[in-house]
Motif scaffolding. Structure first.
Motif, PDB file in Angstrom:
ATOM      1  N   ARG A  79       0.817  -1.211   0.000  1.00  0.00           N
ATOM      2  CA  ARG A  79       0.000   0.000   0.000  1.00  0.00           C
ATOM      3  C   ARG A  79       0.848   1.257   0.000  1.00  0.00           C
ATOM      4  N   ARG A  80       0.466   2.214  -0.820  1.00  0.00           N
ATOM      5  CA  ARG A  80       1.135   3.503  -0.863  1.00  0.00           C
ATOM      6  C   ARG A  80       0.196   4.635  -0.459  1.00  0.00           C
ATOM      7  N   ASP A  81      -1.009   4.282  -0.008  1.00  0.00           N
ATOM      8  CA  ASP A  81      -2.007   5.305   0.295  1.00  0.00           C
ATOM      9  C   ASP A  81      -2.223   5.474   1.794  1.00  0.00           C
ATOM     10  N   GLY A  82      -1.255   5.034   2.610  1.00  0.00           N
ATOM     11  CA  GLY A  82      -1.380   5.208   4.044  1.00  0.00           C
ATOM     12  C   GLY A  82      -1.952   4.006   4.767  1.00  0.00           C
ATOM     13  N   ARG A  83      -2.529   3.055   4.036  1.00  0.00           N
ATOM     14  CA  ARG A  83      -3.060   1.856   4.668  1.00  0.00           C
ATOM     15  C   ARG A  83      -1.942   0.866   4.977  1.00  0.00           C
ATOM     16  N   LEU A  84      -2.247  -0.159   5.754  1.00  0.00           N
ATOM     17  CA  LEU A  84      -1.231  -1.083   6.230  1.00  0.00           C
ATOM     18  C   LEU A  84      -0.593  -1.844   5.071  1.00  0.00           C
ATOM     19  N   PRO A  85       0.739  -1.983   5.071  1.00  0.00           N
ATOM     20  CA  PRO A  85       1.424  -2.709   3.996  1.00  0.00           C
ATOM     21  C   PRO A  85       1.467  -4.199   4.279  1.00  0.00           C
ATOM     22  N   ASN A  86       1.834  -4.959   3.275  1.00  0.00           N
ATOM     23  CA  ASN A  86       2.058  -6.388   3.462  1.00  0.00           C
ATOM     24  C   ASN A  86       3.334  -6.587   4.279  1.00  0.00           C
ATOM     25  N   PRO A  87       3.341  -7.483   5.280  1.00  0.00           N
ATOM     26  CA  PRO A  87       4.520  -7.642   6.148  1.00  0.00           C
ATOM     27  C   PRO A  87       5.675  -8.400   5.503  1.00  0.00           C
ATOM     28  N   GLY A  88       5.480  -8.998   4.339  1.00  0.00           N
ATOM     29  CA  GLY A  88       6.533  -9.771   3.707  1.00  0.00           C
ATOM     30  C   GLY A  88       6.566 -11.201   4.203  1.00  0.00           C
ATOM     31  N   SER A  89       7.649 -11.895   3.913  1.00  0.00           N
ATOM     32  CA  SER A  89       7.773 -13.303   4.257  1.00  0.00           C
ATOM     33  C   SER A  89       8.243 -13.493   5.692  1.00  0.00           C
ATOM     34  N   PHE A  90       7.807 -14.583   6.318  1.00  0.00           N
ATOM     35  CA  PHE A  90       8.238 -14.902   7.672  1.00  0.00           C
ATOM     36  C   PHE A  90       9.745 -15.163   7.730  1.00  0.00           C
ATOM     37  N   HIS A  91      10.300 -15.706   6.652  1.00  0.00           N
ATOM     38  CA  HIS A  91      11.725 -16.035   6.628  1.00  0.00           C
ATOM     39  C   HIS A  91      12.607 -14.792   6.624  1.00  0.00           C
ATOM     40  N   SER A  92      12.047 -13.639   6.285  1.00  0.00           N
ATOM     41  CA  SER A  92      12.862 -12.433   6.147  1.00  0.00           C
ATOM     42  C   SER A  92      12.816 -11.537   7.377  1.00  0.00           C
ATOM     43  N   LEU A  93      12.251 -12.008   8.490  1.00  0.00           N
ATOM     44  CA  LEU A  93      12.130 -11.161   9.671  1.00  0.00           C
ATOM     45  C   LEU A  93      13.487 -10.667  10.165  1.00  0.00           C
ATOM     46  N   HIS A  94      14.484 -11.541  10.190  1.00  0.00           N
ATOM     47  CA  HIS A  94      15.816 -11.173  10.691  1.00  0.00           C
ATOM     48  C   HIS A  94      16.810 -10.889   9.563  1.00  0.00           C
ATOM     49  N   ARG A  95      16.357 -10.831   8.334  1.00  0.00           N
ATOM     50  CA  ARG A  95      17.286 -10.741   7.214  1.00  0.00           C
ATOM     51  C   ARG A  95      18.108  -9.460   7.249  1.00  0.00           C
ATOM     52  N   SER A  96      17.513  -8.342   7.601  1.00  0.00           N
ATOM     53  CA  SER A  96      18.259  -7.078   7.618  1.00  0.00           C
ATOM     54  C   SER A  96      19.477  -7.175   8.524  1.00  0.00           C
ATOM     55  N   CYS A  97      19.312  -7.792   9.689  1.00  0.00           N
ATOM     56  CA  CYS A  97      20.433  -7.937  10.621  1.00  0.00           C
ATOM     57  C   CYS A  97      21.416  -8.993  10.139  1.00  0.00           C
ATOM     58  N   LYS A  98      20.917 -10.087   9.618  1.00  0.00           N
ATOM     59  CA  LYS A  98      21.782 -11.179   9.193  1.00  0.00           C
ATOM     60  C   LYS A  98      22.694 -10.779   8.051  1.00  0.00           C
ATOM     61  N   ASP A  99      22.207  -9.946   7.142  1.00  0.00           N
ATOM     62  CA  ASP A  99      23.011  -9.559   5.979  1.00  0.00           C
ATOM     63  C   ASP A  99      24.223  -8.717   6.362  1.00  0.00           C
ATOM     64  N   VAL A 100      24.234  -8.156   7.561  1.00  0.00           N
ATOM     65  CA  VAL A 100      25.366  -7.347   8.004  1.00  0.00           C
ATOM     66  C   VAL A 100      26.558  -8.223   8.372  1.00  0.00           C
ATOM     67  N   PHE A 101      26.310  -9.451   8.842  1.00  0.00           N
ATOM     68  CA  PHE A 101      27.375 -10.323   9.311  1.00  0.00           C
ATOM     69  C   PHE A 101      28.137 -10.942   8.143  1.00  0.00           C
ATOM     70  N   PRO A 102      29.428 -11.194   8.316  1.00  0.00           N
ATOM     71  CA  PRO A 102      30.208 -11.837   7.244  1.00  0.00           C
ATOM     72  C   PRO A 102      29.910 -13.323   7.162  1.00  0.00           C
ATOM     73  N   GLN A 103      29.960 -13.840   5.937  1.00  0.00           N
ATOM     74  CA  GLN A 103      29.820 -15.270   5.735  1.00  0.00           C
ATOM     75  C   GLN A 103      31.175 -15.939   5.845  1.00  0.00           C
ATOM     76  N   GLN A 104      31.162 -17.141   6.381  1.00  0.00           N
ATOM     77  CA  GLN A 104      32.412 -17.844   6.612  1.00  0.00           C
ATOM     78  C   GLN A 104      33.107 -18.162   5.294  1.00  0.00           C
ATOM     79  N   ILE A 105      34.402 -17.940   5.232  1.00  0.00           N
ATOM     80  CA  ILE A 105      35.216 -18.315   4.089  1.00  0.00           C
ATOM     81  C   ILE A 105      36.477 -18.969   4.614  1.00  0.00           C
ATOM     82  N   GLU A 106      36.822 -20.109   4.047  1.00  0.00           N
ATOM     83  CA  GLU A 106      37.987 -20.869   4.510  1.00  0.00           C
ATOM     84  C   GLU A 106      38.596 -21.577   3.314  1.00  0.00           C
ATOM     85  N   GLY A 107      39.908 -21.614   3.265  1.00  0.00           N
ATOM     86  CA  GLY A 107      40.582 -22.259   2.155  1.00  0.00           C
ATOM     87  C   GLY A 107      40.645 -21.348   0.934  1.00  0.00           C
TER      88      GLY A 107
END
Length: 368
Positions: A79-107
């Motif tokens: 929604r762009r008219d002030g009404r409630l937006p869609n909350p998105g996927s349940f799997h993406s609740l912590h994604r904003s924080c998780k994307d900040v952390f580095p992924q493991q790399i070895e070798g």
């Protein structure tokens, strides 16, 4: 609460929110015949403290073990008219924080990506390691372009095979503007280990999803997961996750409640249930710096972990640096440097475990 009947467990039950995100670890879990209950409802694929935890003996995850980014992106009908937006996927609740952390790399790792046509993309990955088994992985994507996908180059069919003969198959389909389906199959050499079917419906201000995993009529076993998120206000989202597992030797369910409050430059998320709790906080300080803090507690292992991560972007130098430190005395960082004008990215990373006196260093090149 999970109720167990006496007897040997036939089907594994690995619950940590999205219990099916870390498919590369399912074969190991099945071989142990274990039932691990974790309170955090975060998907394994995006967790710096789990799937990408430093000094893990598990092989590196496949790139598409998690839901693709376009799968969790805000829908077109937000929604762009002030009404409630869609909350998105349940799997993406912590994604904003998780994307900040580095992924493991070895070798040493080399990744070569190639676009064959407007519908096909392929990639080759070669990983040499002294800690985990070395492997070669071939990855292919068939892209879709329909009226229901926000990303016109969203992958519809994905296939992947490694040097051990294990095969992964993925299908992402937009059935209608609001209904999307996802199917996953995985084999460990010649044995089927995962077959999963998921359907998600996104309303104007809510999201509902149902997942069926590893249904087996002969063994009378199945795993069902139901997700629901509701936008209460423009910044507040409430919902929950219900996991039900049935088998010959056990039957039970776990309910986890979730909430998220977001503002233009920060997001706070909390999941809590019988298995434990998972809280995260993400803050964008400016265009170059982002930080994230995570707290995870498990009632099964009686352990708690606090992690701090940050991301710093240097557009003038074509560099991105991600670092992390946690309560287990692990410090790590990954530097990504775009080698312009070449179509390649240099990746360098190091993780130090001060408590265990361990060091992991990695070097990678991403071409394409």
């Amino acid at each position: 609460m999970l109720y167990r009947k006496p007897g040997k467990i036939k089907i594994p039950f690995c619950f940590q929110g999205d219990i099916f995100a870390g498919f590369n670890r399912v074969a190991q879990i099945r071989s142990r015949n274990c039932c691990a209950l974790m309170g955090s409802v975060l998907a394994l694929s995006s967790g710096p403290g789990h799937q990408n935890w430093p000094f893990s003996t598990d092989p590196p995850p496949s790139r598409w073990d998690a839901h693709p980014a376009h799968w969790d992106s805000p829908p077109r009908w937000e929604r762009r008219d002030g009404r409630l937006p869609n909350p998105g996927s349940f799997h993406s609740l912590h994604r904003s924080c998780k994307d900040v952390f580095p992924q493991q790399i070895e070798g040493v790792k080399m990744m070569i990506n190639k676009t064959l046509s407007s519908f096909f993309k392929v990639s080759h990955t070669l990983h040499l390691s002294a800690v985990s088994p070395s492997y070669y992985r071939f990855h292919v994507e068939h892209l879709q372009s329909d009226d229901y996908s926000k990303d016109k180059d969203a992958p519809a069919l994905i296939g992947e095979m490694d040097s051990s003969g294990s095969l992964n198959a993925h299908a992402l389909l937009h059935l209608t503007e609001r209904v999307r389906a996802r199917t996953v199959f995985q084999t460990q050499q010649s044995q089927f280990v995962t077959w999963q079917f998921e359907t998600e419906y996104r309303g104007n201000d809510f999201t509902a999803a149902v997942t069926v995993a590893n249904p087996d009529i002969l063994r009378e076993s199945v795993i069902l997961v139901a997700h629901f998120l509701q936008s209460v206000s423009s910044g507040l989202v409430l919902g929950g996750e219900l996991v039900y597992h049935r088998g010959r030797a056990e039957e039970g369910g776990i309910l986890t409640l979730a909430g998220q409050y977001s503002r233009p430059n920060w997001v706070a998320t909390l999941n809590a249930g019988k298995g434990g709790a998972h809280a995260s906080y993400y803050h964008r300080a400016n265009k170059q710096i982002q930080v994230g803090v995570e707290f995870e507690a498990s009632t099964r292992t009686q352990e708690t972990t606090t992690s701090f991560g940050y991301q710093m972007e240097l557009p003038e130098a074509n560099m991105v640096f991600r670092g992390m430190v946690n309560s287990r005395c692990i410090i790590g960082g990954v530097l990504e440097k775009r080698l312009t004008p070449l179509p390649a990215t240099l990746i360098m990373g190091a993780f130090v475990n001060h408590r265990g006196d361990k060091l992991q260093v990695g070097l990678g090149v991403n071409v394409g």
